[in-house]
Design a protein around this motif. Structure first.
Motif, short mmCIF file in Angstrom:
data_model
loop_
_atom_site.label_atom_id
_atom_site.label_comp_id
_atom_site.label_asym_id
_atom_site.label_seq_id
_atom_site.Cartn_x
_atom_site.Cartn_y
_atom_site.Cartn_z
N MET A 26 0.82 -1.19 0.00
CA MET A 26 0.00 0.00 0.00
C MET A 26 0.87 1.25 0.00
SD MET A 26 -3.44 0.57 2.21
CE MET A 26 -3.82 -1.15 2.13
N LYS A 27 2.02 1.15 0.61
CA LYS A 27 2.90 2.31 0.68
C LYS A 27 3.42 2.72 -0.70
CE LYS A 27 4.15 1.98 5.43
NZ LYS A 27 3.23 2.93 5.95
N GLN A 28 3.35 1.81 -1.67
CA GLN A 28 3.83 2.11 -3.01
C GLN A 28 2.80 2.85 -3.87
OE1 GLN A 28 4.99 -1.74 -4.45
NE2 GLN A 28 6.86 -1.77 -3.25
N LEU A 29 1.56 2.88 -3.40
CA LEU A 29 0.51 3.57 -4.16
C LEU A 29 0.68 5.08 -4.06
CD1 LEU A 29 -2.69 1.58 -3.08
CD2 LEU A 29 -1.43 1.36 -5.21
N SER A 30 0.37 5.75 -5.14
CA SER A 30 0.37 7.22 -5.09
C SER A 30 -0.80 7.66 -4.22
CB SER A 30 0.21 7.79 -6.50
OG SER A 30 -1.10 7.52 -7.00
N ASP A 31 -0.77 8.89 -3.75
CA ASP A 31 -1.86 9.42 -2.94
C ASP A 31 -3.19 9.32 -3.69
OD1 ASP A 31 0.03 10.01 -1.04
OD2 ASP A 31 -0.04 12.18 -1.34
N SER A 32 -3.16 9.69 -4.95
CA SER A 32 -4.38 9.67 -5.75
C SER A 32 -4.93 8.25 -5.89
CB SER A 32 -4.08 10.26 -7.14
OG SER A 32 -5.22 10.20 -7.96
N LEU A 33 -4.08 7.31 -6.15
CA LEU A 33 -4.52 5.93 -6.30
C LEU A 33 -5.02 5.36 -4.97
CD1 LEU A 33 -4.93 3.75 -8.36
CD2 LEU A 33 -2.59 3.01 -8.00
N SER A 45 -8.69 3.95 -4.44
CA SER A 45 -8.85 2.60 -3.90
C SER A 45 -9.80 2.59 -2.72
CB SER A 45 -7.49 2.04 -3.47
OG SER A 45 -6.63 1.95 -4.57
N TYR A 46 -9.69 3.60 -1.88
CA TYR A 46 -10.58 3.72 -0.73
C TYR A 46 -12.04 3.81 -1.17
CZ TYR A 46 -12.85 5.76 3.37
OH TYR A 46 -13.70 6.02 4.41
N HIS A 47 -12.30 4.68 -2.12
CA HIS A 47 -13.67 4.86 -2.60
C HIS A 47 -14.18 3.61 -3.32
CE1 HIS A 47 -14.21 8.97 -1.37
NE2 HIS A 47 -13.04 9.28 -1.87
N LYS A 48 -13.32 2.96 -4.07
CA LYS A 48 -13.72 1.74 -4.79
C LYS A 48 -14.00 0.61 -3.79
CE LYS A 48 -14.40 0.02 -8.87
NZ LYS A 48 -15.45 0.54 -9.73
#
Length: 50
Positions: A1-8, A12-15
């Motif tokens: 999860m730490k590798q995800l960009s802030d936007s992604l 992901s949270y909303h999805k």
């Protein structure tokens, strides 16, 4: 999860909520959002999508 960009991470949270994934998984994403101090992006994303 730490590798995800802030936007992604926000997407992901909303999805995860949309797909009704486990509360534990959603909470894990939320903790990462909090640790990055990017909660303001949640509100921004909601107002942009809504």
């Amino acid at each position: 999860m730490k590798q995800l960009s802030d936007s992604l991470l926000i997407q992901s949270y909303h999805k995860a909520i949309e797909l009704n994934l486990s509360d534990e998984f959603i909470e894990q994403i939320k903790r990462e959002i909090n640790s990055r101090s990017i909660q303001h992006l949640l509100d921004k994303h909601i107002s942009h999508v809504g």
